[in-house]
Design a protein around this motif. Sequence first.
Motif, short mmCIF file in Angstrom:
data_model
loop_
_atom_site.label_atom_id
_atom_site.label_comp_id
_atom_site.label_asym_id
_atom_site.label_seq_id
_atom_site.Cartn_x
_atom_site.Cartn_y
_atom_site.Cartn_z
N ILE A 14 0.84 -1.21 0.00
CA ILE A 14 0.00 0.00 0.00
C ILE A 14 0.87 1.25 0.00
CG2 ILE A 14 -1.65 1.34 1.37
CD1 ILE A 14 -2.88 -1.35 2.25
N SER A 15 1.93 1.27 0.80
CA SER A 15 2.82 2.43 0.85
C SER A 15 3.39 2.73 -0.53
CB SER A 15 3.96 2.20 1.84
OG SER A 15 3.48 2.10 3.16
N TRP A 16 3.78 1.69 -1.24
CA TRP A 16 4.35 1.87 -2.57
C TRP A 16 3.29 2.42 -3.54
CZ3 TRP A 16 7.55 -2.42 -5.54
CH2 TRP A 16 8.34 -1.78 -6.50
N GLU A 17 2.08 1.84 -3.47
CA GLU A 17 1.01 2.31 -4.35
C GLU A 17 0.66 3.77 -4.05
OE1 GLU A 17 -2.15 -0.40 -3.62
OE2 GLU A 17 -1.28 -2.04 -4.83
N GLU A 18 0.61 4.14 -2.79
CA GLU A 18 0.29 5.52 -2.43
C GLU A 18 1.41 6.46 -2.86
OE1 GLU A 18 -2.70 6.74 -1.09
OE2 GLU A 18 -3.21 4.74 -1.82
N ASN A 19 2.65 6.02 -2.73
CA ASN A 19 3.77 6.87 -3.15
C ASN A 19 3.80 7.05 -4.67
OD1 ASN A 19 4.70 7.51 -0.64
ND2 ASN A 19 6.54 6.27 -0.73
N LYS A 20 3.39 6.01 -5.41
CA LYS A 20 3.37 6.13 -6.87
C LYS A 20 2.41 7.22 -7.32
CE LYS A 20 4.66 1.32 -7.89
NZ LYS A 20 4.17 0.00 -8.35
N HIS A 40 10.29 6.21 0.20
CA HIS A 40 10.82 7.51 -0.22
C HIS A 40 10.43 7.79 -1.66
CE1 HIS A 40 14.07 4.86 -1.76
NE2 HIS A 40 14.15 5.76 -2.72
N LEU A 41 10.64 9.05 -2.05
CA LEU A 41 10.39 9.49 -3.42
C LEU A 41 11.69 10.05 -4.00
CD1 LEU A 41 7.08 11.48 -2.73
CD2 LEU A 41 7.25 9.15 -3.66
N LEU A 42 11.78 10.07 -5.34
CA LEU A 42 12.92 10.67 -6.01
C LEU A 42 12.45 11.80 -6.92
CD1 LEU A 42 15.16 7.65 -7.18
CD2 LEU A 42 15.45 9.12 -5.16
N ALA A 43 13.26 12.87 -6.97
CA ALA A 43 13.08 13.94 -7.94
C ALA A 43 14.40 14.01 -8.71
CB ALA A 43 12.78 15.25 -7.25
N GLU A 44 14.44 13.31 -9.84
CA GLU A 44 15.70 13.12 -10.55
C GLU A 44 16.03 14.25 -11.52
OE1 GLU A 44 15.81 8.35 -11.03
OE2 GLU A 44 13.95 9.33 -11.67
N GLY A 68 16.89 23.66 5.91
CA GLY A 68 15.96 24.71 6.30
C GLY A 68 15.47 25.53 5.12
N ASP A 69 16.25 25.56 4.03
CA ASP A 69 15.78 26.22 2.81
C ASP A 69 14.67 25.38 2.16
OD1 ASP A 69 17.52 28.35 3.06
OD2 ASP A 69 19.05 27.49 1.74
N VAL A 70 13.96 25.98 1.22
CA VAL A 70 12.86 25.30 0.55
C VAL A 70 13.16 25.19 -0.94
CG1 VAL A 70 10.40 25.41 -0.04
CG2 VAL A 70 11.16 26.05 2.26
N VAL A 71 13.00 23.99 -1.50
CA VAL A 71 13.18 23.78 -2.93
C VAL A 71 11.89 23.25 -3.53
CG1 VAL A 71 15.66 23.32 -2.69
CG2 VAL A 71 14.04 21.41 -2.65
N THR A 72 11.70 23.53 -4.81
CA THR A 72 10.54 23.02 -5.55
C THR A 72 11.04 21.99 -6.56
OG1 THR A 72 9.43 25.15 -5.33
CG2 THR A 72 8.55 23.62 -6.96
N VAL A 73 10.44 20.79 -6.53
CA VAL A 73 10.89 19.71 -7.40
C VAL A 73 9.69 18.99 -8.01
CG1 VAL A 73 12.97 19.34 -5.99
CG2 VAL A 73 10.90 17.98 -5.53
N GLU A 74 9.96 18.21 -9.04
CA GLU A 74 8.94 17.34 -9.61
C GLU A 74 9.30 15.90 -9.31
OE1 GLU A 74 7.14 15.91 -13.94
OE2 GLU A 74 7.99 17.93 -13.74
N ILE A 75 8.36 15.14 -8.78
CA ILE A 75 8.61 13.75 -8.40
C ILE A 75 8.63 12.87 -9.65
CG2 ILE A 75 7.81 11.80 -7.02
CD1 ILE A 75 8.77 14.29 -5.43
N THR A 76 9.70 12.06 -9.77
CA THR A 76 9.86 11.21 -10.96
C THR A 76 9.83 9.73 -10.65
OG1 THR A 76 12.29 11.31 -10.70
CG2 THR A 76 11.24 12.97 -12.14
N TYR A 77 9.99 9.34 -9.38
CA TYR A 77 10.05 7.90 -9.05
C TYR A 77 9.58 7.71 -7.61
CZ TYR A 77 11.96 3.28 -7.97
OH TYR A 77 12.10 1.97 -7.57
N ALA A 78 8.95 6.57 -7.36
CA ALA A 78 8.45 6.27 -6.02
C ALA A 78 8.94 4.90 -5.56
CB ALA A 78 6.92 6.30 -6.00
N GLN A 131 2.29 10.03 -6.19
CA GLN A 131 2.99 11.29 -6.08
C GLN A 131 3.81 11.60 -7.33
OE1 GLN A 131 2.45 13.19 -3.21
NE2 GLN A 131 1.00 11.51 -2.83
N VAL A 132 4.06 10.59 -8.16
CA VAL A 132 4.89 10.78 -9.35
C VAL A 132 4.20 11.78 -10.29
CG1 VAL A 132 5.87 9.68 -11.40
CG2 VAL A 132 5.95 8.51 -9.19
N GLY A 133 4.98 12.76 -10.74
CA GLY A 133 4.44 13.82 -11.60
C GLY A 133 4.01 15.05 -10.85
N ARG A 134 3.87 14.96 -9.52
CA ARG A 134 3.46 16.13 -8.74
C ARG A 134 4.65 17.06 -8.52
NH1 ARG A 134 0.54 15.27 -3.28
NH2 ARG A 134 0.16 17.48 -3.63
#
Length: 509
Positions: A385-391, A452-456, A438-448, A393-396
């Motif tokens: 379920i964790s993997w399905e829920e993380n998937k 964890h998630l990856l923004a490659e 502490g800084d904030v970055v904006t990324v696009e999720i490419t893998y789940a 997130q891909v594209g967000r």
Amino acid sequence: MTSSSHRNPAVDVSSSKSYEIRTYGCQMNVHDSERLSGLLEEAGYVRAPEGSDGDADVVVFNTCAVRENADNRLYGNLGRLAPRKASRPGMQIAVGGCLAQKDRDTIVKKAPWVDVVFGTHNIGKLPVLLERARVQEEAQVEIAESLEAFPSTLPTRRESAYAAWVSISVGCNNTCTFCIVPALRGKEKDRRTGDILAEIDALVAEGVSEITLLGQNVNAYGSDIGDREAFSKLLRACGTIEGLERVRFTSPHPRDFTDDVIAAMAETPNVMPQLHMPLQSGSDTVLKAMRRSYRQDRYLGIIEKVRAAIPHAAITTDIIVGFPGETEEDFEQTLHVVREARFAQAFTFQYSKRPGTPAATMEDQIPKQVVQSRYERLVALQEEISWEENKKQVGRTLDLMVAEGEGRKDGATHRLSGRAADNRLVHFTKPEQEVRPGDVVTVEITYAAPHHLLAEGAVLAVRPTRAGDAWEKRNAEKAAKPAGVMLGLPKIGAPAPLPVATGSGCGCD
């Protein structure tokens, strides 16, 4: 660090003795250890270098009593330190926390080389007790039966420059049959709302941009002061604090999770879309035996309301497998709730018999092999379920607060790590622009992956923050000081993350 401007001469350490703190158990213990670090620093101690492994003038064990092997773990560690203490004149060992509150004089009987034993209610006495043990050359055991001073009045050495714990209450009024914590931490005692908000204001002024509200039963806040909506009001008040970007809380109880809390979460922009809601069991029969004051329908109803109000909320939980009397049908009910709730993550625990709890003497204790089999089935389901829920997130596109020390492979992969608003861990490609914790970055999720998630791709944006400034300032000060002076907890990190389901949490909420 928050502390008074002068040291107590009765406990001042003139020769800068070193110390090490080993922390076990829940977030409350982690926060208590930050207080212990602050107290020792105020008394003149300096933190031992990383990797000292007991090679310090004072070694403090801040213990947990929830798990069955807690005693063995403590005495094994104490045994390994005995020869080192014997060969190092002046070395002292202290034991505090829940196990110390429970075992009291037993610790000194089993490990007579321990110098100080102190309880959960009197952590502020540690420096005095160490000095008294040194002068009198005998062990000091002091266990207060009730809270002497709210821990937040004590000096603190926070590990993180950008994130902080804030205790809003201590103790618990519940009587769960598997849990020994209320007996060790006492009845719930709430802080004044004004004191909580004043502490948060001070933290934000220091550069903190994320706080986690802490309590054994955090959303019962207000029961001690007679206001059932006090917790939701506190969340809304946090939303008015300029510079406070993220608010989290742990751990709530389903009994006290009311509609006004859900509304406050949904309507307060800096309260994060994340909820850790302990389940413990999906079986009404087992929940009754556990003395949990909700049933399956009530629990799933809360999840449904949260998802309706906060569609992207990530919900995590605690589950106990193998509680006395649990049948296969009972366990199937737990699996049913896991499938329905679709938790982002779960802390899964095999039931651990704790002397002094009603469950320890219940009939129908479940054989170890049955518990292990059910545990493995539950973990396998939750991983899926964790993997399905993380998937999903891909594209967000997500905003991450850059974290320190959360990506163990970041150095090898040339990545950094951060936490999304819903607390998911994301590893992202290191940008050319300097990025600080502490800084904030904006990324696009490419893998789940399940945990964890990856923004490659390239980082889309970087926003420097006051929290990043605070981290940079702290590290500049650290570099300017001799090795070992920078105090804190070894390898604890920022308070935001919840570990994956390894049984490392308290599981008693």
